[in-house]
Design an enzyme around this catalytic site. Sequence first.
Site, PDB file in Angstrom:
ATOM      1  N   PRO A   9      12.384  46.132  24.906  1.00  0.00           N
ATOM      2  CA  PRO A   9      13.668  45.100  25.347  1.00  0.00           C
ATOM      3  C   PRO A   9      15.773  45.842  24.188  1.00  0.00           C
ATOM      4  O   PRO A   9      14.975  45.686  23.134  1.00  0.00           O
ATOM      5  CB  PRO A   9      12.840  43.585  24.232  1.00  0.00           C
ATOM      6  CG  PRO A   9      11.655  44.166  23.077  1.00  0.00           C
ATOM      7  CD  PRO A   9      11.204  45.379  23.970  1.00  0.00           C
ATOM      8  N   ASN A  10      15.787  45.009  25.077  1.00  0.00           N
ATOM      9  CA  ASN A  10      17.577  45.295  24.398  1.00  0.00           C
ATOM     10  C   ASN A  10      17.656  46.755  24.781  1.00  0.00           C
ATOM     11  O   ASN A  10      18.858  47.061  24.923  1.00  0.00           O
ATOM     12  CB  ASN A  10      17.538  44.902  23.173  1.00  0.00           C
ATOM     13  CG  ASN A  10      17.240  43.798  23.347  1.00  0.00           C
ATOM     14  OD1 ASN A  10      18.164  42.200  23.820  1.00  0.00           O
ATOM     15  ND2 ASN A  10      16.373  42.794  22.450  1.00  0.00           N
ATOM     16  N   TYR A  22      23.354  52.571  17.300  1.00  0.00           N
ATOM     17  CA  TYR A  22      22.558  52.890  18.299  1.00  0.00           C
ATOM     18  C   TYR A  22      23.917  53.725  18.985  1.00  0.00           C
ATOM     19  O   TYR A  22      23.076  54.617  20.346  1.00  0.00           O
ATOM     20  CB  TYR A  22      22.163  51.913  19.666  1.00  0.00           C
ATOM     21  CG  TYR A  22      21.124  51.399  19.214  1.00  0.00           C
ATOM     22  CD1 TYR A  22      20.034  51.350  17.997  1.00  0.00           C
ATOM     23  CD2 TYR A  22      21.101  49.993  18.554  1.00  0.00           C
ATOM     24  CE1 TYR A  22      19.314  50.355  17.829  1.00  0.00           C
ATOM     25  CE2 TYR A  22      20.339  48.730  18.041  1.00  0.00           C
ATOM     26  CZ  TYR A  22      19.615  49.237  17.062  1.00  0.00           C
ATOM     27  OH  TYR A  22      18.441  48.678  16.624  1.00  0.00           O
ATOM     28  N   ASN A  73       9.163  53.716  22.710  1.00  0.00           N
ATOM     29  CA  ASN A  73      10.251  52.854  21.932  1.00  0.00           C
ATOM     30  C   ASN A  73      10.439  51.634  22.526  1.00  0.00           C
ATOM     31  O   ASN A  73      11.029  50.949  23.083  1.00  0.00           O
ATOM     32  CB  ASN A  73      11.353  53.851  22.121  1.00  0.00           C
ATOM     33  CG  ASN A  73      12.652  52.588  21.440  1.00  0.00           C
ATOM     34  OD1 ASN A  73      11.955  51.899  20.361  1.00  0.00           O
ATOM     35  ND2 ASN A  73      13.510  53.494  21.297  1.00  0.00           N
ATOM     36  N   ALA A  76      12.115  45.642  19.115  1.00  0.00           N
ATOM     37  CA  ALA A  76      11.895  44.640  18.005  1.00  0.00           C
ATOM     38  C   ALA A  76      10.017  44.367  18.612  1.00  0.00           C
ATOM     39  O   ALA A  76       9.308  43.830  17.273  1.00  0.00           O
ATOM     40  CB  ALA A  76      12.400  43.199  18.747  1.00  0.00           C
ATOM     41  N   HIS A  99      12.220  56.013  17.302  1.00  0.00           N
ATOM     42  CA  HIS A  99      13.022  55.122  17.098  1.00  0.00           C
ATOM     43  C   HIS A  99      14.337  55.385  16.792  1.00  0.00           C
ATOM     44  O   HIS A  99      14.626  56.836  15.929  1.00  0.00           O
ATOM     45  CB  HIS A  99      12.513  53.955  16.247  1.00  0.00           C
ATOM     46  CG  HIS A  99      11.695  52.864  15.816  1.00  0.00           C
ATOM     47  ND1 HIS A  99      11.348  52.139  16.737  1.00  0.00           N
ATOM     48  CD2 HIS A  99      10.132  53.027  15.791  1.00  0.00           C
ATOM     49  CE1 HIS A  99      10.262  52.171  17.069  1.00  0.00           C
ATOM     50  NE2 HIS A  99       9.408  52.410  15.978  1.00  0.00           N
ATOM     51  N   ARG A 106      17.010  50.254   7.676  1.00  0.00           N
ATOM     52  CA  ARG A 106      16.586  48.749   7.575  1.00  0.00           C
ATOM     53  C   ARG A 106      16.746  47.946   7.098  1.00  0.00           C
ATOM     54  O   ARG A 106      15.633  47.913   5.962  1.00  0.00           O
ATOM     55  CB  ARG A 106      16.952  48.673   9.193  1.00  0.00           C
ATOM     56  CG  ARG A 106      17.778  49.844   9.587  1.00  0.00           C
ATOM     57  CD  ARG A 106      18.679  50.171  11.662  1.00  0.00           C
ATOM     58  NE  ARG A 106      18.685  48.785  11.791  1.00  0.00           N
ATOM     59  CZ  ARG A 106      17.992  48.209  13.349  1.00  0.00           C
ATOM     60  NH1 ARG A 106      17.999  49.116  14.097  1.00  0.00           N
ATOM     61  NH2 ARG A 106      19.230  47.541  14.084  1.00  0.00           N
TER      62      ARG A 106
HETATM   63  C1  DQA Z   1      14.520  50.368  18.005  1.00  0.00           C
HETATM   64  C2  DQA Z   1      14.554  49.781  16.191  1.00  0.00           C
HETATM   65  C3  DQA Z   1      13.517  48.457  16.465  1.00  0.00           C
HETATM   66  O1  DQA Z   1      13.911  47.576  14.948  1.00  0.00           O
HETATM   67  C4  DQA Z   1      15.100  47.498  17.348  1.00  0.00           C
HETATM   68  O2  DQA Z   1      14.191  46.019  17.239  1.00  0.00           O
HETATM   69  C5  DQA Z   1      15.132  48.090  18.037  1.00  0.00           C
HETATM   70  C6  DQA Z   1      15.377  49.501  18.223  1.00  0.00           C
HETATM   71  C7  DQA Z   1      15.023  51.503  17.739  1.00  0.00           C
HETATM   72  O3  DQA Z   1      15.224  52.366  18.806  1.00  0.00           O
HETATM   73  O4  DQA Z   1      16.220  52.354  16.672  1.00  0.00           O
HETATM   74  O5  DQA Z   1      15.733  47.545  19.314  1.00  0.00           O
HETATM   75  O6  DQA Z   1      13.186  50.570  18.533  1.00  0.00           O
END
Ligand code: DQA
Length: 141
Positions: A9-10, A22, A73, A76, A99, A106
């Site tokens: 996600p995201n 990112y 990956n 979350a 990741h 973090r």
């Molecule tokens: C992530 C790290 C995760 O903690 C975060 O929720 C993401 C991206 C990364 O690629 O650094 O969405 O997986």
Amino acid sequence: MKVLVLNGPNLNRLGKREPAIYGSQTLADLAELCVKTGSELGLEVDFRQTNAEHELLESLHQAADESIPVVLNAAAWTHTSVAIGDACAQLTAPLIEVHLSNVHKREEFRHHSYVSAHATGVIVGLGFGGYVAALNHIASL
Ligand code: DQA
């Protein structure tokens, strides 16, 4: 050899999402890099991203049934999903957890992964380079 590169996600928001963490490149850029790297290495990369957990589970079930290596990956869901961990436990071919950011630098809640216990290896903090390293490792096996 076929490889599934699976994104949670995201990650469709790459380029717009928290660029200080990112970067400014997009998911399309990442997909292009993975497909190109794969073809140079003789790998057939199937690149996917989803915001629906059941779709990621179904991709992992496909990888388990067909013994396909996975670069994952889970974003979350890495930190929250027992179901994603249980699906990873069913894999028989290599699983590389990736990741973009160094999750260990973090927040505390990002330090635990339900994926890592089932992974061949884990790459964090190398940005898009982590995916390239994962594909290189799979090609070298
Ligand atoms: C992530 C790290 C995760 O903690 C975060 O929720 C993401 C991206 C990364 O690629 O650094 O969405 O997986």
